[in-house]
Write a protein that holds these residues in place. Sequence first.
Motif, PDB file in Angstrom:
ATOM      1  N   GLU A   1      -8.864  -0.686  -0.849  1.00 42.18           N
ATOM      2  CA  GLU A   1      -7.557   0.082   0.322  1.00 42.18           C
ATOM      3  C   GLU A   1      -7.405   1.159   1.892  1.00 42.18           C
ATOM      4  OE1 GLU A   1      -9.916   0.919  -2.251  1.00 42.18           O
ATOM      5  OE2 GLU A   1      -8.434   0.896  -3.656  1.00 42.18           O
TER       6      GLU A   1
ATOM      7  N   ALA B   1      -4.853  -0.805   3.869  1.00 38.70           N
ATOM      8  CA  ALA B   1      -4.252   0.619   4.572  1.00 38.70           C
ATOM      9  C   ALA B   1      -3.497   0.373   5.822  1.00 38.70           C
ATOM     10  CB  ALA B   1      -4.048   1.599   3.612  1.00 38.70           C
TER      11      ALA B   1
ATOM     12  N   LEU C   1      -4.639   6.678  -2.304  1.00 36.95           N
ATOM     13  CA  LEU C   1      -3.732   5.805  -1.764  1.00 36.95           C
ATOM     14  C   LEU C   1      -3.812   4.908  -2.826  1.00 36.95           C
ATOM     15  CD1 LEU C   1      -6.046   4.401   1.450  1.00 36.95           C
ATOM     16  CD2 LEU C   1      -3.302   5.333   1.194  1.00 36.95           C
TER      17      LEU C   1
ATOM     18  N   LEU D   1      -0.714   2.070   7.728  1.00 39.23           N
ATOM     19  CA  LEU D   1      -0.123   3.324   7.036  1.00 39.23           C
ATOM     20  C   LEU D   1      -0.707   4.673   7.398  1.00 39.23           C
ATOM     21  CD1 LEU D   1       1.035   2.176   4.514  1.00 39.23           C
ATOM     22  CD2 LEU D   1      -0.316   3.346   3.307  1.00 39.23           C
TER      23      LEU D   1
ATOM     24  N   LEU E   1       0.614  -1.265   0.147  1.00 34.90           N
ATOM     25  CA  LEU E   1      -0.006  -0.012  -0.190  1.00 34.90           C
ATOM     26  C   LEU E   1       0.387   1.007   0.301  1.00 34.90           C
ATOM     27  CD1 LEU E   1      -2.741  -0.557   0.106  1.00 34.90           C
ATOM     28  CD2 LEU E   1      -1.744  -1.812   1.660  1.00 34.90           C
TER      29      LEU E   1
END
Length: 378
Positions: free
Chosen positions: A146, A150, A175, A155, A80
């Motif tokens: 996503e 992530a 992303l 993230l 990611l």
Amino acid sequence: MASSGIANTDKLVAELRTRATALGFDSFGIAPADARPDLPEKLNAALAAGWHGDMAWMEETAERRGSPNGMWPEARSVILLGINYGPESDPLAILGERSLGTISVYARNRDYHEIIKGKLKDMASLLARRSGAEVKVFVDTAPLMEKPLAEAAGLGWQGKHSVLVSREFGSWLFLGAILTSAELPADSPHQESCGTCTRCLDICPTNAFPAPFRLDARRCLAYLTVEHKGPIPLEFRAPMGNRIYGCDDCLAVCPWNKFASISREAKLRARPEFERPQLADLVQLDDDAFRSLFAGSPIKRIGQARFLRNVLIAIGNSRDDTLIPLVEARLGSEDALVRGAAVWALRKLAPERAEHLRLAYAAKESDSSVLLEWTGDI
């Protein structure tokens, strides 16, 4: 870690991280493809509640969307990557300037799909060359979730507004993802760090959050102004204010934004003409002018009619009498969606004038939804 046929995965990941930084990515993380076995159940619950609105494609792709392996069984890891698109000033500042239209921050740049996809392909090509593994690239154009992935890749975390929140960049990350058959060392997942804060929930102008971490798209202005194809439901028109594409309220008030740094990459800077656009100019755009102004922008994808629908609703909320002639010019539009929004705007700005024109226009109106706008029986 199970063997992936790669001699030195740590060295490979270090090279990928270095390349990501060189390409302008601000965040990088890796998660196992099966890191979120909870997603199918959560997705199905949201679909059963109807929170996806008329985005039928979410239901049609639910089996693949719920898991990377449902889309590609050979996937072992997900890389990611994120790019900070944080604004240079408070995007909510112009909500009170009723003659202006407010465009969501993400749409003030070039289409983020174009910005990210080439960079992801560069990363994926490097991974394939170094490892011999298969790769697939995704930028919000395939049934891949996503944001929770992530979160699994470290993230950030999905906030109470459902958007990914980063300690470094707040709620402003584009992303992208790379699925690969290579089994790479995973990063630690990020823990949810919203605490007791409910700013994002409290500011929502349409009460689109039935509960923290849950979003009912049918009530979300980001959905209604972009994805929704029909007339804006009456109860959401006044709350729209001058938001003509998207809504940033829940993102902009996130306290983690104070740690966000502005991306210095020129192509992520907002186009000046999208920062303070005049409603008077926008409502006069014909199809060619619309396509020209929004070339390379995600706004172009919704088409002129839906965009004018949004602009006319904003004009109806503007209390600006000088815009009445421009509204009247749209009463005879070829598109019923535009005509209906023009009627509502006129009835808001000049109810007596609207009543004066009602019989003449209603007599030749063939669309039932527009007729309801004229009578006020919507």
